[in-house]
Scaffold this motif. Structure first.
Motif, mmCIF file in Angstrom:
data_model
loop_
_atom_site.group_PDB
_atom_site.id
_atom_site.type_symbol
_atom_site.label_atom_id
_atom_site.label_comp_id
_atom_site.label_asym_id
_atom_site.label_seq_id
_atom_site.Cartn_x
_atom_site.Cartn_y
_atom_site.Cartn_z
ATOM 1 N N ASN A 6 -17.291 -28.812 62.678
ATOM 2 C CA ASN A 6 -16.638 -27.719 63.408
ATOM 3 C C ASN A 6 -17.703 -26.946 64.181
ATOM 4 O O ASN A 6 -18.303 -26.019 63.650
ATOM 5 N N PRO A 7 -17.954 -27.309 65.435
ATOM 6 C CA PRO A 7 -19.021 -26.645 66.189
ATOM 7 C C PRO A 7 -18.773 -25.159 66.427
ATOM 8 O O PRO A 7 -19.705 -24.366 66.444
ATOM 9 N N GLN A 8 -17.513 -24.749 66.564
ATOM 10 C CA GLN A 8 -17.226 -23.327 66.790
ATOM 11 C C GLN A 8 -17.618 -22.499 65.569
ATOM 12 O O GLN A 8 -18.176 -21.412 65.706
ATOM 13 N N LYS A 9 -17.344 -23.012 64.392
ATOM 14 C CA LYS A 9 -17.697 -22.294 63.169
ATOM 15 C C LYS A 9 -19.213 -22.223 63.022
ATOM 16 O O LYS A 9 -19.757 -21.186 62.625
ATOM 17 N N ALA A 10 -19.896 -23.306 63.350
ATOM 18 C CA ALA A 10 -21.361 -23.318 63.274
ATOM 19 C C ALA A 10 -21.971 -22.322 64.256
ATOM 20 O O ALA A 10 -22.902 -21.585 63.913
ATOM 21 N N LEU A 11 -21.429 -22.262 65.469
ATOM 22 C CA LEU A 11 -21.941 -21.325 66.471
ATOM 23 C C LEU A 11 -21.657 -19.878 66.090
ATOM 24 O O LEU A 11 -22.489 -18.997 66.319
ATOM 25 N N ARG A 12 -20.495 -19.614 65.476
ATOM 26 C CA ARG A 12 -20.196 -18.264 64.997
ATOM 27 C C ARG A 12 -21.164 -17.850 63.896
ATOM 28 O O ARG A 12 -21.621 -16.700 63.856
ATOM 29 N N ILE A 14 -24.234 -18.989 63.434
ATOM 30 C CA ILE A 14 -25.549 -18.784 64.047
ATOM 31 C C ILE A 14 -25.588 -17.443 64.773
ATOM 32 O O ILE A 14 -26.578 -16.712 64.698
ATOM 33 N N ALA A 15 -24.509 -17.093 65.459
ATOM 34 C CA ALA A 15 -24.453 -15.798 66.149
ATOM 35 C C ALA A 15 -24.521 -14.650 65.151
ATOM 36 O O ALA A 15 -25.212 -13.655 65.391
ATOM 37 N N LEU A 16 -23.829 -14.774 64.029
ATOM 38 C CA LEU A 16 -23.871 -13.729 63.005
ATOM 39 C C LEU A 16 -25.285 -13.555 62.451
ATOM 40 O O LEU A 16 -25.760 -12.431 62.278
ATOM 41 N N TYR A 19 -27.298 -11.699 65.085
ATOM 42 C CA TYR A 19 -26.998 -10.261 65.113
ATOM 43 C C TYR A 19 -27.718 -9.554 63.971
ATOM 44 O O TYR A 19 -28.265 -8.465 64.147
ATOM 45 N N ASN A 20 -27.707 -10.166 62.792
ATOM 46 C CA ASN A 20 -28.421 -9.578 61.658
ATOM 47 C C ASN A 20 -29.922 -9.539 61.912
ATOM 48 O O ASN A 20 -30.600 -8.581 61.524
ATOM 49 N N LEU A 21 -30.436 -10.559 62.553
ATOM 50 C CA LEU A 21 -31.859 -10.591 62.891
ATOM 51 C C LEU A 21 -32.199 -9.490 63.894
ATOM 52 O O LEU A 21 -33.246 -8.835 63.771
ATOM 53 N N ALA A 22 -31.324 -9.258 64.859
ATOM 54 C CA ALA A 22 -31.545 -8.180 65.819
ATOM 55 C C ALA A 22 -31.550 -6.824 65.121
ATOM 56 O O ALA A 22 -32.384 -5.963 65.430
ATOM 57 N N ALA A 23 -30.644 -6.637 64.162
ATOM 58 C CA ALA A 23 -30.615 -5.381 63.405
ATOM 59 C C ALA A 23 -31.895 -5.211 62.587
ATOM 60 O O ALA A 23 -32.444 -4.102 62.504
ATOM 61 N N LEU A 24 -32.376 -6.286 62.002
ATOM 62 C CA LEU A 24 -33.632 -6.223 61.244
ATOM 63 C C LEU A 24 -34.801 -5.850 62.148
ATOM 64 O O LEU A 24 -35.631 -5.014 61.788
ATOM 65 N N THR A 51 -24.781 -14.750 74.146
ATOM 66 C CA THR A 51 -24.513 -15.870 75.045
ATOM 67 C C THR A 51 -24.098 -17.130 74.304
ATOM 68 O O THR A 51 -23.569 -18.050 74.910
ATOM 69 N N GLY A 52 -24.341 -17.177 73.002
ATOM 70 C CA GLY A 52 -24.011 -18.376 72.237
ATOM 71 C C GLY A 52 -24.988 -19.505 72.485
ATOM 72 O O GLY A 52 -24.655 -20.673 72.288
ATOM 73 N N TYR A 53 -26.192 -19.174 72.904
ATOM 74 C CA TYR A 53 -27.194 -20.190 73.203
ATOM 75 C C TYR A 53 -27.646 -20.900 71.929
ATOM 76 O O TYR A 53 -28.126 -20.285 71.001
ATOM 77 N N CYS A 54 -27.424 -22.183 71.891
ATOM 78 C CA CYS A 54 -27.892 -23.003 70.773
ATOM 79 C C CYS A 54 -27.965 -24.450 71.250
ATOM 80 O O CYS A 54 -26.973 -25.166 71.228
ATOM 81 N N PRO A 55 -29.148 -24.892 71.675
ATOM 82 C CA PRO A 55 -29.251 -26.252 72.214
ATOM 83 C C PRO A 55 -29.188 -27.345 71.150
ATOM 84 O O PRO A 55 -29.098 -28.522 71.486
ATOM 85 N N LEU A 56 -29.191 -26.986 69.867
ATOM 86 C CA LEU A 56 -29.234 -27.991 68.814
ATOM 87 C C LEU A 56 -27.865 -28.442 68.338
ATOM 88 O O LEU A 56 -27.746 -29.462 67.674
ATOM 89 N N ILE A 57 -26.829 -27.686 68.672
ATOM 90 C CA ILE A 57 -25.469 -28.029 68.233
ATOM 91 C C ILE A 57 -24.757 -28.755 69.364
ATOM 92 O O ILE A 57 -24.615 -28.239 70.456
#
Length: 59
Positions: A6-12, A14-16, A19-24, A51-57
């Motif tokens: 499920n690529p959409q779930k994987a991208l979600r 990764i985005a989460l 976001y946590n990394l940005a907060a850190l 942007t959902g950038y993830c070239p590995l998925i």
């Protein structure tokens, strides 16, 4: 590249994580002397999450 069921779930997920990394990084910018470094890293993590950038998925 990785194939996932499920690529959409994987991208979600990764985005989460990004976001946590940005907060850190924002928290570290408040506490550490290297403010510009951590603010730049927070901006990069935030923009990559938005942007959902993830070239590995493979979609």
């Amino acid at each position: 590249m990785f194939r996932v069921r499920n690529p959409q779930k994987a991208l979600r997920t990764i985005a989460l994580i990004r976001y946590n990394l940005a907060a850190l990084f924002l928290l570290l910018a408040l506490l550490r002397e290297e403010r510009l470094l951590f603010l730049g890293l927070a901006l990069l993590a935030f923009l990559m999450a938005r942007t959902g950038y993830c070239p590995l998925i493979r979609r």
